[in-house]
Design a protein around this motif. Structure first.
Motif, PDB file in Angstrom:
ATOM      1  N   UNK A  12      -5.868  -1.352  -1.932  1.00  0.00           N
ATOM      2  CA  UNK A  12      -7.053  -2.198  -1.936  1.00  0.00           C
ATOM      3  C   UNK A  12      -7.326  -2.672  -0.510  1.00  0.00           C
ATOM      4  N   UNK A  13      -8.580  -2.704  -0.071  1.00  0.00           N
ATOM      5  CA  UNK A  13      -8.884  -3.118   1.304  1.00  0.00           C
ATOM      6  C   UNK A  13      -8.382  -4.523   1.628  1.00  0.00           C
ATOM      7  N   UNK A  14      -8.270  -5.384   0.616  1.00  0.00           N
ATOM      8  CA  UNK A  14      -7.815  -6.757   0.830  1.00  0.00           C
ATOM      9  C   UNK A  14      -6.295  -6.891   0.765  1.00  0.00           C
ATOM     10  N   UNK A  18       2.969  -5.165   3.578  1.00  0.00           N
ATOM     11  CA  UNK A  18       3.483  -4.346   4.667  1.00  0.00           C
ATOM     12  C   UNK A  18       3.156  -2.871   4.443  1.00  0.00           C
ATOM     13  N   UNK A  19       3.243  -2.418   3.197  1.00  0.00           N
ATOM     14  CA  UNK A  19       2.946  -1.013   2.895  1.00  0.00           C
ATOM     15  C   UNK A  19       1.498  -0.677   3.225  1.00  0.00           C
ATOM     16  N   UNK A  20       0.574  -1.558   2.844  1.00  0.00           N
ATOM     17  CA  UNK A  20      -0.840  -1.327   3.119  1.00  0.00           C
ATOM     18  C   UNK A  20      -1.113  -1.380   4.623  1.00  0.00           C
ATOM     19  N   UNK A  21      -0.475  -2.336   5.319  1.00  0.00           N
ATOM     20  CA  UNK A  21      -0.679  -2.456   6.759  1.00  0.00           C
ATOM     21  C   UNK A  21      -0.193  -1.208   7.480  1.00  0.00           C
ATOM     22  N   UNK A  22       0.964  -0.695   7.105  1.00  0.00           N
ATOM     23  CA  UNK A  22       1.490   0.509   7.744  1.00  0.00           C
ATOM     24  C   UNK A  22       0.590   1.713   7.500  1.00  0.00           C
ATOM     25  N   UNK A  31      -0.721   9.367  -0.713  1.00  0.00           N
ATOM     26  CA  UNK A  31      -0.642  10.367  -1.778  1.00  0.00           C
ATOM     27  C   UNK A  31      -0.072  11.689  -1.273  1.00  0.00           C
ATOM     28  N   UNK A  32      -0.176  11.906   0.050  1.00  0.00           N
ATOM     29  CA  UNK A  32       0.371  13.123   0.646  1.00  0.00           C
ATOM     30  C   UNK A  32       1.510  12.852   1.619  1.00  0.00           C
ATOM     31  N   UNK A  33       1.687  11.578   2.001  1.00  0.00           N
ATOM     32  CA  UNK A  33       2.728  11.250   2.961  1.00  0.00           C
ATOM     33  C   UNK A  33       2.455  11.810   4.335  1.00  0.00           C
ATOM     34  N   UNK A  34       1.178  11.861   4.715  1.00  0.00           N
ATOM     35  CA  UNK A  34       0.790  12.427   6.008  1.00  0.00           C
ATOM     36  C   UNK A  34      -0.490  11.735   6.475  1.00  0.00           C
ATOM     37  N   UNK A  35      -0.967  12.102   7.678  1.00  0.00           N
ATOM     38  CA  UNK A  35      -2.213  11.546   8.190  1.00  0.00           C
ATOM     39  C   UNK A  35      -3.358  11.881   7.231  1.00  0.00           C
ATOM     40  N   UNK A  36      -4.224  10.909   6.991  1.00  0.00           N
ATOM     41  CA  UNK A  36      -5.398  11.104   6.135  1.00  0.00           C
ATOM     42  C   UNK A  36      -6.248  12.262   6.671  1.00  0.00           C
ATOM     43  N   UNK A 247      -9.800   9.219 -13.369  1.00  0.00           N
ATOM     44  CA  UNK A 247     -10.337   8.062 -12.687  1.00  0.00           C
ATOM     45  C   UNK A 247      -9.197   7.149 -12.284  1.00  0.00           C
ATOM     46  N   UNK A 248      -9.483   6.226 -11.367  1.00  0.00           N
ATOM     47  CA  UNK A 248      -8.471   5.262 -10.966  1.00  0.00           C
ATOM     48  C   UNK A 248      -8.322   4.197 -12.051  1.00  0.00           C
ATOM     49  N   UNK A 249      -7.105   3.657 -12.169  1.00  0.00           N
ATOM     50  CA  UNK A 249      -6.854   2.617 -13.148  1.00  0.00           C
ATOM     51  C   UNK A 249      -7.261   1.238 -12.647  1.00  0.00           C
ATOM     52  N   UNK A 250      -6.747   0.231 -13.299  1.00  0.00           N
ATOM     53  CA  UNK A 250      -7.069  -1.143 -12.941  1.00  0.00           C
ATOM     54  C   UNK A 250      -6.475  -1.506 -11.577  1.00  0.00           C
ATOM     55  N   UNK A 251      -7.039  -2.530 -10.896  1.00  0.00           N
ATOM     56  CA  UNK A 251      -6.464  -2.963  -9.610  1.00  0.00           C
ATOM     57  C   UNK A 251      -4.978  -3.247  -9.738  1.00  0.00           C
ATOM     58  N   UNK A 252      -4.229  -2.840  -8.725  1.00  0.00           N
ATOM     59  CA  UNK A 252      -2.767  -2.988  -8.731  1.00  0.00           C
ATOM     60  C   UNK A 252      -2.341  -4.192  -7.899  1.00  0.00           C
ATOM     61  N   UNK A 253      -1.142  -4.722  -8.138  1.00  0.00           N
ATOM     62  CA  UNK A 253      -0.612  -5.798  -7.298  1.00  0.00           C
ATOM     63  C   UNK A 253      -0.493  -5.337  -5.845  1.00  0.00           C
ATOM     64  N   UNK A 254      -0.438  -6.297  -4.923  1.00  0.00           N
ATOM     65  CA  UNK A 254      -0.326  -5.956  -3.503  1.00  0.00           C
ATOM     66  C   UNK A 254       0.897  -5.077  -3.256  1.00  0.00           C
ATOM     67  N   UNK A 255       0.705  -4.088  -2.406  1.00  0.00           N
ATOM     68  CA  UNK A 255       1.791  -3.181  -2.070  1.00  0.00           C
ATOM     69  C   UNK A 255       1.948  -2.024  -3.032  1.00  0.00           C
ATOM     70  N   UNK A 256       1.096  -1.975  -4.051  1.00  0.00           N
ATOM     71  CA  UNK A 256       1.182  -0.896  -5.036  1.00  0.00           C
ATOM     72  C   UNK A 256      -0.140  -0.137  -5.109  1.00  0.00           C
TER      73      UNK A 256
END
Length: 297
Positions: A12-14, A18-22, A31-36, A247-256
């Protein structure tokens, strides 16, 4: 139609974890473990996985997003095509793999997993290439049958650059964007490719379950709408086309990461798709051009 980014480098953009920041700092696709691999017009890494229109459901706009959970879509297709328990192996490694009781041994050929198949060019045209081939092997390691898979999301139109740059700075974004979706590609590119490749595969002796087409749910809905919602359902067979939508599921907790949900499967034939695509019954009302001209004048 304006849209907002709801998955940015997978999160989520918000999301301030740490996982999202990295992922944002490293421009990484989780999803691929590589550069987008998704880029903007100037070559900058995009990072946008999924957009949500102001008045509509979320739309996955990067095909790599469909490869979540270590290519779960490939296992889904294999289980549908080959009746249950399957074990997937990269390409030629499948021949040396031990066969487990009650399981089918499947060789996977595709980019970054098993390698793409080398097919002869046809007058310099490779339009019959598919994204993935799943080959079922006998206990002795010989080819028994195979299916082909195409994976498509949808191209975007407009611009979400300012929103993207705000999220890269870990800031909220309150503005608006012009981002939308190129739905014309359903008729101009996606359906013609499916019809062509479906006909190519219909001539393959061992392609007994046809072509599978994996897409986001809204893309399948547009295809269904374009074809007139009157396709007959078929069993898996040579010359069949099976649509599988996610489709994507419901919003996930931070870091997931959000779950990727399979929402449906429908099998028809390449003949049905081709006939519906060119059918004169699937036309707009008479004199639409005349009314448009009057309105413009």
């Amino acid at each position: 139609m304006a849209s907002r980014i709801i998955e940015f480098f997978g999160y989520a953009p918000q999301d301030r974890s740490e996982a999202a920041r990295q992922a944002r700092d490293g421009r990484l696709c989780p999803f691929m473990g590589a550069i987008c691999q998704k880029t903007l017009n100037d070559g900058e890494v995009s990072g946008a996985c999924t957009l949500k229109p102001a008045n509509g459901p979320a739309v996955i706009c990067c095909p790599i997003r469909l490869y979540a959970s270590q290519h779960q879509i490939l296992r889904d297709v294999a289980e549908v095509a080959f009746d249950g328990g399957v074990d997937l192996y990269p390409g030629a490694q499948a021949r040396e793999a031990a066969v487990r009781p009650g399981r089918s041994r499947i060789a996977v050929f595709g980019k970054a997993w098993g390698g793409e198949l080398r097919l002869p060019n046809r007058s310099g045209v490779g339009g019959y290439y598919v994204d993935w081939v799943l080959a079922k092997l006998t206990e002795a390691g010989s080819l028994e049958e195979f299916v082909a898979i195409e994976v498509q999301s949808i191209d975007t139109t407009g611009n979400y650059r300012a929103e993207r740059e705000a999220y890269l700075r870990s800031e909220d974004y309150a503005g608006s964007s012009t981002a939308g979706f190129n739905w014309e590609n359903v008729s101009k590119r996606i359906l013609p490719q499916l019809i062509y490749k479906g006909n190519v595969l219909q001539r393959e002796r061992l392609c007994r379950k046809g072509l599978f087409f994996v897409s986001p749910t809204p893309v399948y809905q547009r295809i269904d709408q374009r074809l007139g919602q009157g396709l007959l359902e078929y069993h898996l067979q040579t010359g069949s086309i099976s649509f599988m939508w996610y489709n994507v599921g419901e919003p996930a907790p931070e870091g997931q990461l959000r779950e990727l949900r399979r929402e449906g499967t429908f099998t028809t034939s390449v003949v049905q798709v081709a006939n519906a695509f060119t059918s004169p019954t699937n036309l707009p009302d008479a004199n639409v051009y005349e009314r448009a001209i009057h309105n413009a004048l």
